[in-house]
Structures are given as C-alpha cells and as structure tokens.
Motif scaffolding. Structure first.
Motif, PDB file in Angstrom:
ATOM      1  N   GLY A 238       0.828  -1.205   0.000  1.00  9.60           N
ATOM      2  CA  GLY A 238       0.000   0.000   0.000  1.00  9.60           C
ATOM      3  C   GLY A 238       0.859   1.250   0.000  1.00  9.60           C
ATOM      4  N   GLN A 239       0.429   2.268   0.723  1.00  7.83           N
ATOM      5  CA  GLN A 239       1.164   3.531   0.735  1.00  7.83           C
ATOM      6  C   GLN A 239       2.108   3.619   1.911  1.00  7.83           C
ATOM      7  OE1 GLN A 239       1.105   5.601  -1.824  1.00  7.83           O
ATOM      8  NE2 GLN A 239      -0.309   4.092  -2.712  1.00  7.83           N
ATOM      9  N   SER A 240       1.907   2.761   2.923  1.00 11.53           N
ATOM     10  CA  SER A 240       2.602   3.070   4.163  1.00 11.53           C
ATOM     11  C   SER A 240       3.700   2.095   4.577  1.00 11.53           C
ATOM     12  CB  SER A 240       1.579   3.179   5.298  1.00 11.53           C
ATOM     13  OG  SER A 240       0.781   2.012   5.324  1.00 11.53           O
ATOM     14  N   ALA A 241       3.767   0.924   3.960  1.00 10.43           N
ATOM     15  CA  ALA A 241       4.772  -0.033   4.419  1.00 10.43           C
ATOM     16  C   ALA A 241       6.172   0.364   3.982  1.00 10.43           C
ATOM     17  CB  ALA A 241       4.447  -1.420   3.891  1.00 10.43           C
ATOM     18  N   ASN A 242       7.169  -0.097   4.734  1.00 13.24           N
ATOM     19  CA  ASN A 242       8.565   0.044   4.328  1.00 13.24           C
ATOM     20  C   ASN A 242       8.979  -1.253   3.660  1.00 13.24           C
ATOM     21  OD1 ASN A 242       8.873   2.537   5.847  1.00 13.24           O
ATOM     22  ND2 ASN A 242       8.753   1.191   7.641  1.00 13.24           N
ATOM     23  N   VAL A 243       9.441  -1.116   2.426  1.00  9.16           N
ATOM     24  CA  VAL A 243       9.809  -2.319   1.689  1.00  9.16           C
ATOM     25  C   VAL A 243      11.303  -2.322   1.411  1.00  9.16           C
ATOM     26  CG1 VAL A 243       9.413  -3.703  -0.388  1.00  9.16           C
ATOM     27  CG2 VAL A 243       7.545  -2.334   0.589  1.00  9.16           C
TER      28      VAL A 243
END
Ligand code: ATP
Ligand code: MG
Length: 730
Positions: A238-243
């Motif tokens: 989505g918009q908020s995870a750190n990948v």
C-alpha cells in the motif's frame, strides 16, 4: 541492550542498509556480497532497535529451505523465538493466508493443493474430455499456458480470444481446467497467489487489516519476482509499508516462468523515495572462482553492470573432468566427494548441482554405492515412496520370508481382509515362540490357533508369496520386479488410488522395473557369467536399496546435497560439482529456440559457479543416456567462456584412452589398463551368451580386471575378464 552488536560483521554499505531510517530500499548486488545477510540483520534491527513487533514483519524468499534458514538466523541474532513472524516463500505465505480466509476466498475449507504432477494429470484429463489431440497439443504446453496466464494475473475469461488456433485451443483448456478446479476445490501453485491477490482487491476490509499489520516487508531474490508476485507485494505494501528488496540481475533465472527483471527498474518508480545501496565485496568464494564467474557473465548483454572483488585468496584452480559417460561422471564425483570426506571434510560441505532433475538418479546411485550420505532437494527420494517401498517389501519376502518389516508392510497391502486383530494374534505367537511373523503364521495355521476366516486369509497371503517365488525362479531381476508388482496386485491397487496420484504411482512402479534392469546390467557377477544366480542379484539389489533407507536421512546427520541449479540459489558450499556441462543439457536445448534464453542459461551457470566457496569442479560426459537414448554432447560453451588459466583438466590413472574416428572422443576416464585387459574403449566384442557389444568402461587389472560392455541385445553388463571369454571383433 546494545543494538550496535547487530552491526558487527558487516561492512560500511551493509551497515547503512541495515540501520537505515524507515523508508523503501533496494539492494542490487552480485553473488556472495552479503545481500541475504543484510536482509536478516535488517529484520533483527527492526525488531530490536526500532521496536517493531515480530508480528508486523513479513519476509519473502524463494525456497522453503532459504526461508527456514532465514528464520533460524534471525532467531540466533535475537536470541528469541519468532514463530509468529511471516517468513516464507510467496507461495507459502499466500497459502497460509488462504487457509485462514478460505471462506472469503470462496474455497472449501479442506481445499487441496495441486503439485506440478497433479496439475499435469488434471490438464491431461481435461484434454481427453475435450477430445484434444495430445500429439498435436502437448499437455505440458497447456500447463505452461495456464500458469503463464495466472502469473500475469489473468483468469480464463480474461485471455484474449484471438483468431489463431493456439490461443483458441489453450483458452478452452484453461476454461475447463478452471471449472474442474473450482468444482473440486483444487488449488495449483499459481492459483495461490492469484486468488489471494484477488481477495485483497475485492475485500477492502481484509486488505486494510493486513496493511495495518505488515508495516515492514522484505524480499530476497527480488530479481525473480513475476508479475503476480510483484502486484501482490504492491497491494499489500500500500502507501505506508517500508519495503526492502534485495537481488541480483545477473542471477535472474526464472524468466522462463515469467519472472521480470524489469521489476528492478519499476521498483524505484512504484515505491516512493527508494534508497539504492550497492555492495561490491564478495565474502564467499576464492579469487579464482570469482574471476571465472565474472568472465562468464561478461558475455551477457543488458546487465546493470557491477564488478565483484574479494579480499580472500586465489585458491585452487577449477577442475574439469571429461567423463566417458554419465555413469563414469557419477563415479568420479563420488570418488572426489569420498576423498574430501576422508581428508576430514564433512559430507555436508558438498553439493552436486545439475541442470535437470533427470540427472539425479545416476548420481544418487553412485552415492549409494560409495556409501556417502546424501540428500536430494526437490522431490522425495525415489526409494522412499510408499508404492516403491511396498514393491520392495514383496521382493524382500521372496528373498527372505522372515523379514518382519516386509511382512508387516504388505500382509494387508493391497487390502485382502486381514485385520489388525489377526495380525496382533500372529505377532503375539511370534513373540511367544521367538519366531518370525511368517513362521508364526504357518504355525498358527497348522495348530488351528486362528479363527477360520482369519486362517484362510493368511494362508492365501502365504500361498501368494510362495507362488510368486516359484514363478520368479527362472526370471531375471527386472522380470522378477515386474512380476512382484503385478502378481501382488500392487499395480492395480495403486492405479486405483484417488485422483491423479494413482497414475504417478503406477509410473514409479514401472520406473522401479527399469532401475532393476539397469542394476543387473551394471552388476559385476562374482560367478562366471553363464552361471549368474538371480537370487544373489536380488539380494545385492535389496542391499543397495537398504543402504538408502531412512536412518541417515532421518537422523539429520551430515549429508551431501544434490539439487538442480535452480534450487541452489542463495546457498553456498565449500565444495561444488557442476555436472552435465554439455551442449544440449546446459545450456538446455530448449534455450536455443527463444531469444534471451541462452543468456538466462548463462546466468544460471553464474549462479552455479558462485555457490562454491573453496573448490569447484565442472564435469561433462561424452555420452549420456537421455530420454532412453544415448546422446553425444559436446562440452558446454560455458566452459569455453572461462579463461583457461583458471581451469585444470583432471586425468585419471595416467592411461588416457582415445579412440579414433567419430565425434565421440574418449577421454581419461575408465582407468583402463590396456596392457592388462587387452581391450580398448569402443572395442567391438563378442560374448557367447550376450552376443555382440561395445566396451564402454573398464576397471581393475590382472585377475580383477572387469569391463562394462554395452550389448546390442542384452544391454550393458559388467563382466569379469577372467571369465568372460570375450572375442574381439574388427
Ligand atoms: P547470493 O547472491 O548468492 O544470494 P548474497 O549476496 O545473499 O549471495 P550472503 O549469502 O548474504 O550473500 O553472503 C555470502 C557469504 O558471505 C555468507 O557466508 C556470509 O555470511 C558472508 N558475509 C557477508 N557479508 C560479510 C561480512 N561483512 N563479513 C564477513 N562475511 C560476510
Ligand atoms: Mg542471498
């Protein structure tokens, strides 16, 4: 707690990656540069330094083995159990998700996973009902088509119709296959991802829940993600995870299955503010191994381009062995592996890698003969399959009536109405009199110790074994195996088994017969050839199989590892054998047909070479049995792409045999002492019983000299020179 210890044993760019502030990051770097190490330390860092809950971390890698290792390394670093963490393969995690949400995914609770074999069989069934000619439309191709569509996220109805017959036919197969899976609650591998992805798209609540949960997502071997996997990641992130994604474009080896190297470029566009990190120091291999890998991969175009260096030593040259045939190749590898172990090394240090699974059986048998404990990845070992064990139990009973394990295993398999109560009664008699179950059964029948019905059933079983034995007296080993499988009713029984599995079991039973045929061809007769006794052949065979029996595998002791190049990704071993370095096999002949595929094969070779820490061997064979015929393959082009000064040819025994004419160059294998044996490789000979043949191998000298002759009629046989009375022709 001092979190900086999590940065110990890392170089500067590695530390940067591990301790980076939150955000997205991409680590693209060569083999052995510590990518996986960075990923593991990053997970530990998140949990310990950033206070992230293990529950909120999702880490994906490519194989179950790699996932297990990753989990273990994280636990070691943190000194706590992280069982709740989602560490696994894409398929494994998607599966876990669907098991939890089967109802939302419109699946029956007990939905069944189809493995590759099951899937092929199901597709064949679909094609039969549709009356589609398998000669014209190979079922494997249809499976490919279906999986490729699913990997692109396409359902059957979304496949464009088109007007060419290929598309129309395969679309139809896909539609019917899909319907059948839906009906039966069957889920193939590609479906796991496709269905969970669809579920997220349609169930906003569920997606929000998981997006909330997984704020940190880490992906290893990122270069091999395909379209659906990438989409799966993006939706979940989505918009908020750190990948954090780590990978190596030079190790992209699943293009044939739809993996997209382009995902590496897309990543920085799709994930905001990506930090890129480069790692260039290799910590795994010797300078020689690394130079070879760099030179080889330099032949590819369109690379992101990166050089690897090592501060380590140059190490030994890479050894190259040209075998006479695949048996010789396997024997050579076994011998070198044995030397490594004798010198104090562990079997676990050694890996044998091959391009195709079909190569494993000959190698497996060489390990058995050399008594080297081994493990094969990808696929259950042949002799451990239930149907094979059943067949072997019958064979063992013919040879030894008093084998209780064999008796127990098949007394009621296939079911013949002998119940647990009867068996328990027999066991108790056996215990009381200290006799075998076989003897106890006979006694019980004679003494009238069993109820009439039980007695009848047991005597039928005893009679069956005796009759089988009588019939088998005049048979060769493979005929005997065939007879056992048939007369026992096993073939019919396993063939009736539920679903597509039954067919696989039948095929395995047939394969056992060929294994027996091959075994008797290879066996050295201790007695003169015309007095060969099949009882001893059966005993030899059962022994060789028993060596393979579970305990060494089960006790988890150190074992040599055998696997395909594809499944070796990410792993490392002090001693590596790259076998079957031949044109047609590696690079695989299929790769000639499609642009870009040779480059993928070369990357696969790069992966293989870079698994080696200390020592590396390349082996190839002049002739190889492939798909039932003898193939004559030239050495792989990849061998020519590696600088000569890094390699050294291995010669055995000093007596190099070359036979003139033809393209089949016979090299240093075989250990033939020409003076003692009086024959040369390729020599045509005549045997009184077996007829005409060609000498293909030899070993020993003087009294103990023996040769393997490939007879036109009788197949390959090992013969003692002292007895064989071979007449030379031409
Ligand atoms: P591959 O591309 O094959 O997956 P990789 O980049 O993931 O390789 P790792 O498996 O993480 O590399 O590391 C290779 C080897 O080097 C491992 O044995 C690892 O422990 C070791 N290693 C990595 N970094 C360091 C370091 N800074 N100091 C010492 N050893 C290291
Ligand atoms: Mg790795």
């Amino acid at each position: 707690m001092d979190v900086t210890r999590l940065l110990d044993g890392l170089n500067e760019p590695q530390r940067e990656a591990v301790a980076a502030p939150s955000g997205n990051s991409l680590v693209i770097a060569g083999a052995g540069s510590g990518k996986t190490r960075v990923l593991v330390h990053r997970v530990a860092w998140l949990i310990e330094a950033e206070g992230v809950s293990p529950h909120g971390v999702l880490a994906v890698t490519f194989t179950n083995k790699a996932a297990a290792e990753m989990r273990q390394r994280i636990e070691e670093l943190l000194d706590l159990s992280v069982r709740t963490m989602w560490v696994g393969t894409f398929h494994g995690l998607a599966h876990r998700f669907l098991r939890m949400h089967w109802a939302e995914a419109r699946l029956p609770q007990n939905f069944q996973i189809l493995d590759a074999d099951d899937q092929l069989r199901l597709v064949k069934r679909v094609m039969r009902t549709l009356d589609i000619d398998e000669q014209k439309w190979p079922a494997r191709q249809a499976v490919w088509f279906i999986n490729a569509q699913k990997d692109e996220g396409k359902r059957a109805h979304e496949v464009p119709v088109g007007d060419d017959l290929f598309q129309i036919t395969h679309k139809k197969i896909y539609e019917n296959y899909e319907a059948l899976c839906e009906q039966g609650g069957l889920v193939d591998f590609a479906e796991l991802l496709l269905r969970s992805h669809e579920l997220w798209l349609t169930d906003a609540g569920l997606l929000a829940h998981y997006q909330q949960r997984f704020h940190n997502i880490l992906v290893d071997e990122f270069q091999d993600t395909n379209a659906i996997q990438y989409a799966w990641l993006r939706v979940l992130a989505g918009q908020s995870a750190n990948v954090m994604a780590v990978g190596d474009d030079d190790q992209s080896i699943y293009g044939w299955r739809g993996a997209k190297i382009e995902n590496i470029q897309r990543f920085s566009q799709d994930f905001a503010n990506t930090t890129s990190i480069r790692l260039e120091q290799n910590y795994r291999s010797t300078g020689t191994v690394l130079k070879a890998a760099n030179a080889l991969i330099g032949n590819n175009f369109d690379r992101l381009g990166k050089e690897l260096w090592t501060a380590g030593e140059q190490g030994d040259p890479i050894r190259v062995y040209s075998a006479y045939n695949d048996l010789d190749e396997a024997r050579f590898i076994a011998q070198r592996a044995q030397e490594w172990i004798t010198a104090g090394g562990s079997a676990a240090d050694i890996a044998i890698l091959y391009r195709s699974n079909a190569q494993s059986r000959v190698l497996e048998e060489a390990m058995l003969r050399a008594q080297i404990p081994y493990r094969i990845y990808g696929g259950q070992r042949f002799f451990e399959r239930a149907e094979i064990k059943n067949a072997l139990a019958y064979m063992r009973l013919l040879y030894d009536r008093h084998s209780d394990t064999a008796f127990e295993r098949v007394v009621n398999t296939p079911p013949r109405g002998i119940g647990e109560k009867t068996i328990e009664a027999v066991r108790s008699i056996a215990r009381g009199r200290s006799v075998s179950l076989w003897q106890a059964s006979k006694d019980a029948i004679a003494d009238g110790d069993l109820a009439a019905r039980a007695r009848d059933k047991i005597s039928v079983f005893l009679g069956l074994i005796d009759d089988m034995d009588a019939a088998a007296k005049a048979m060769s080993l493979h005929e005997l195996a065939d007879h056992c499988i048939d007369a026992s009713g096993l073939m019919e029984y396993h063939g009736r088994e539920r679903g597509e599995r039954g067919l696989a079991r039948k095929e395995n039973l047939e394969e056992l017969v060929s294994a027996c045929r091959q075994f008797s061809g290879e066996l050295v007769f201790p007695a003169p050839a015309d007095e060969e006794s099949d009882t001893s052949m059966l005993a030899e065979f059962l022994d060789s199989v028993a060596l393979d029996a579970g305990e060494r595998q089960a006790d988890g002791g150190p074992a040599l590892q055998m696997m395909t190049l594809h499944s070796a990704k990410g792993l490392e071993f002090p001693l590596v054998f790259l076998s079957g370095m031949e044109e047609g096999l590696f690079p695989h002949r299929m790769s000639a047909q499609e642009p870009g595929r040779i480059e993928e094969e070369r990357r696969l070779c790069y992966v293989g070479i870079t698994r080696a820490m200390q020592n590396l061997y390349f082996t190839h064979a002049e002739t190889r049995r492939m798909h039932g015929t003898d193939a004559y393959n030239r050495p792989s082009r990849f061998l020519q792409e590696i600088p000569k000064d890094l390699m050294e040819e291995v010669r055995l025994g000093g007596s190099v045999q070359r036979h003139s004419g033809g393209s089949a160059r016979v090299s240093s294998s075989g250990l033939m002492d020409e003076a003692a044996v009086g024959l040369r490789m390729g020599q045509r000979v005549l045997h009184a019983k077996f007829g005409e043949g060609v000498v293909v191998q030899a070993e020993g000298s003087g009294e103990r000299a023996r040769v393997q002759v490939n007879f036109a009629q009788a197949g390959a046989k090992w013969l003692m020179m002292g007895y064989a009375n071979l007449e030379t022709l031409d």
